[in-house]
Design a protein around this motif. Structure first.
Motif, short mmCIF file in Angstrom:
data_model
loop_
_atom_site.label_atom_id
_atom_site.label_comp_id
_atom_site.label_asym_id
_atom_site.label_seq_id
_atom_site.Cartn_x
_atom_site.Cartn_y
_atom_site.Cartn_z
N CYS A 331 -1.06 -3.72 57.95
CA CYS A 331 -2.27 -3.88 57.44
C CYS A 331 -2.46 -3.70 55.70
O CYS A 331 -2.34 -2.59 55.33
CB CYS A 331 -3.17 -2.80 58.02
N LEU A 350 5.53 0.54 44.98
CA LEU A 350 6.39 1.17 45.89
C LEU A 350 7.55 -0.21 46.08
O LEU A 350 7.00 -1.30 46.08
CB LEU A 350 6.13 1.02 47.36
N TRP A 359 9.75 -3.93 57.23
CA TRP A 359 9.23 -4.08 58.35
C TRP A 359 7.76 -4.19 58.33
O TRP A 359 7.00 -4.74 59.32
CB TRP A 359 9.46 -2.85 59.47
N LEU A 360 7.13 -4.09 57.23
CA LEU A 360 5.60 -4.51 56.98
C LEU A 360 5.33 -5.66 56.30
O LEU A 360 4.87 -6.68 56.55
CB LEU A 360 4.85 -3.46 56.34
N SER B 86 -0.08 6.39 49.67
CA SER B 86 -0.02 4.79 49.83
C SER B 86 1.00 4.52 50.78
O SER B 86 0.48 3.54 51.74
CB SER B 86 0.71 4.03 48.58
N MET B 87 1.86 5.03 50.93
CA MET B 87 2.88 4.78 51.92
C MET B 87 2.18 5.04 53.54
O MET B 87 2.40 4.44 54.59
CB MET B 87 4.32 5.68 52.19
N LYS B 89 -0.96 4.92 54.18
CA LYS B 89 -1.98 4.09 54.22
C LYS B 89 -1.40 2.56 54.74
O LYS B 89 -1.75 2.05 55.68
CB LYS B 89 -2.77 4.03 53.22
N LEU B 90 -0.30 2.26 53.91
CA LEU B 90 0.12 1.07 54.27
C LEU B 90 0.86 1.04 55.83
O LEU B 90 0.96 -0.13 56.24
CB LEU B 90 1.56 0.94 53.24
N THR B 91 1.31 1.95 56.16
CA THR B 91 2.20 1.93 57.48
C THR B 91 1.19 2.38 58.48
O THR B 91 1.60 2.47 59.67
CB THR B 91 3.19 2.93 57.44
N ARG B 92 -0.27 2.58 58.37
CA ARG B 92 -1.16 3.09 58.97
C ARG B 92 -0.93 4.36 59.58
O ARG B 92 -1.66 4.47 60.75
CB ARG B 92 -1.31 2.03 60.11
#
Lengths: 387, 112
Positions: A331, A350, A359-360, B86-87, B89-92
């Motif tokens: 997301c 990042l 994986w994203l 951020s991590m 959020k990014l990974t939910r």
């Protein structure tokens, strides 16, 4: 008129994008910002232009080559060395770069334009030239009025009623600023100015040449006129610029591709089932990109060419470089993906490999090869999104 | 893996004292937290204020701790800053974990 585009900067404030792209090559939706400038200069009768290159010089030189494709004659003045097969930039300042070209061939034998390669501008050079000639100026600065809170980012100038510049201030505090009129870094010069630039040394236009001209009693002038100026000097600036372009707020900018759905522009050879994706414009989708079923794309977003947005992925207000894969588990919201970095509009980033977030989001040309931890996380996210 | 530990009432505050919470720390982290997960329900606050970087393995370790917590336990994370937040959020993972700003906020979020 001849012209020079300043393209030798390192683009420190646009890192990490400028780790992989020199600033003039940063795309505004699809087109490098410098290409807009070349087209604009050609439209104002410029037929010959020299570009000083340094950091990542070959990317600029290979793209524009001799300029024929863009209807102009282009040449490069490289500032640096080739060390162990790698280009190492060694910039010599804006005025130093001009002097190097002049010493080399005497290229500047008539009135010429100098501007930075990292801002989209549509200055009416015909009007600036008329003003420049009417004042018999040897250096004319294109000026602009900015809000008082922004003056500390720029060189501030004070002019008299004829437009003659009476004072310069380099990045003053808001309270010390003598005006809110700033130097945009766009100049018209006469070749006489080279008398005031020493050869073979680093020399800056704003910080050294202009004060030197004033000290020598030369009249230099400034003209403030309205024009579009989209600066991409920093990551937040670039983010803002792309948002404005996509929202149609920049005069003279037209979206590339064809508008296949309202607010959704596409390149060709795109794999998409319009009935099974959720897209809210303004969005640009590059050629040879695949958008999986059930994916959600919310604008303003730019999806590059050769990208893969997997089924179920969400991309909201993002700029994805060519060949970005966004996996089903991802997301992405308000991110720029460039050169294996996942960048925040604020500029923090990042590293995709270091943070193990392949994986994203990953380069679409890499095979998908997930570690056990990554697979566990994918499952976890999948369970979460299903619930 | 350096972890500071203190108690506020019956709530346990664990502070990760590593700036880099990556793959090399993941196993040690899981082991270090193991003893809190063996008894009855626990209320844990995990303070990440000193962590400057977390990768997917680090997040995976947090997730595995969350899953191993005895029934009726609570875990609240606090102190995350960029790029750690951020991590999440990014990974939910921000939706999997309860995340508060400060330790005090986290303590008051815990219900018992």
């Amino acid at each position: 008129m001849k012209a020079m585009i300043l393209a030798a900067g390192k683009g420190t404030r646009v890192r990490p994008i400028t780790n992989v792209l020199p600033k003039p090559m940063i795309p505004l939706v699809r087109k490098p910002v410098m290409e807009f400038l070349v087209e604009h200069l050609r439209g104002h009768g410029v037929k010959e232009l020299v570009v000083n290159t340094s950091h990542l010089a070959p990317m600029i030189e290979h793209y524009f080559r001799d300029g024929e494709r863009f209807g102009v004659q282009m040449a490069y003045s490289f500032e640096g060395n080739l060390v162990k097969g790698q280009v190492e930039g060694k910039a010599i300042g804006s005025a130093g770069g001009m002097k190097k070209i002049q010493d080399f061939s005497g290229f500047f034998d008539e009135t010429f334009v100098v501007l930075c390669g990292d801002a989209l501008v549509d200055v009416d050079f015909a009007e600036v030239l008329r003003f420049h000639r009417s004042r018999k100026s040897i250096a004319t600065l294109v000026l602009r009025d900015v809000p008082a809170e922004d003056v500390s980012k720029y060189g501030v100038v004070l002019t008299d009623s004829t437009g003659r510049i009476t004072r310069f201030q380099e990045k003053p505090n808001r309270e010390d600023a003598v005006s809110t009129t700033i130097n945009t870094g766009i100049y018209l010069f006469e070749p006489e100015i080279f008398r005031y630039i020493p050869s073979g040394v680093e020399f800056d236009i704003g910080g050294q040449l202009l004060p030197e001209l004033v000290r020598a009693g030369q009249n230099i002038f400034g003209l403030a006129l309205p024009f579009t100026w989209v600066d991409i000097g920093s990551v937040p600036d670039y983010w803002e610029a792309t948002q404005l372009l996509l929202r149609g707020k920049v005069t003279g900018f037209t979206m590339p591709g064809r508008e296949l759905r309202p607010g959704v522009h596409c390149g060709i050879n795109v794999q998409i089932d319009w009935d099974r994706v959720n897209i809210v414009g303004p969005v640009y989708i590059g050629s040879s990109t695949s958008i999986g079923n059930g994916a959600t794309i919310i604008g303003p977003s730019v999806i590059g060419s050769g990208c893969v947005v997997q089924p179920g992925a969400t991309v909201k207000e993002c700029i994805l470089a060519d060949y970005t894969r966004v996996t089903s588990a991802a997301c992405l919201e308000q991110k720029l993906i460039f050169g294996n970095k996942c960048i925040d509009p604020s500029g923090s980033s990042l590293d995709i490999a270091e943070a193990q977030i392949g994986w994203l989001v990953e380069d679409a040309r890499k095979t998908e090869d997930l570690s056990e931890t990554e697979m566990q996380l994918v499952d976890e996210v999948r369970a979460l999104t299903a619930s | 893996m350096q972890i500071g530990e203190r108690k506020v009432g019956d709530k346990i505050i664990l502070e990760v004292l590593e700036s880099h919470f990556g793959a090399d720390k993941a196993l040690a982290f899981k082991n270090a937290l193991g003893r809190h997960l063996e008894g009855g329900p626990v209320s844990l606050v995990l303070d990440l204020a000193k962590v400057d970087f977390i990768d997917s393995s680090g997040l995976g370790a947090l997730l595995s701790v969350l899953k191993r917590m005895p029934k009726g336990s609570e875990l609240v994370i606090c102190g995350t800053k960029e790029p750690v937040s951020s991590m999440f959020k990014l990974t939910r993972m921000d939706r999997v974990f309860t995340i508060c700003k400060t330790v005090d906020d986290a303590v008051s979020t815990l219900s018992h």
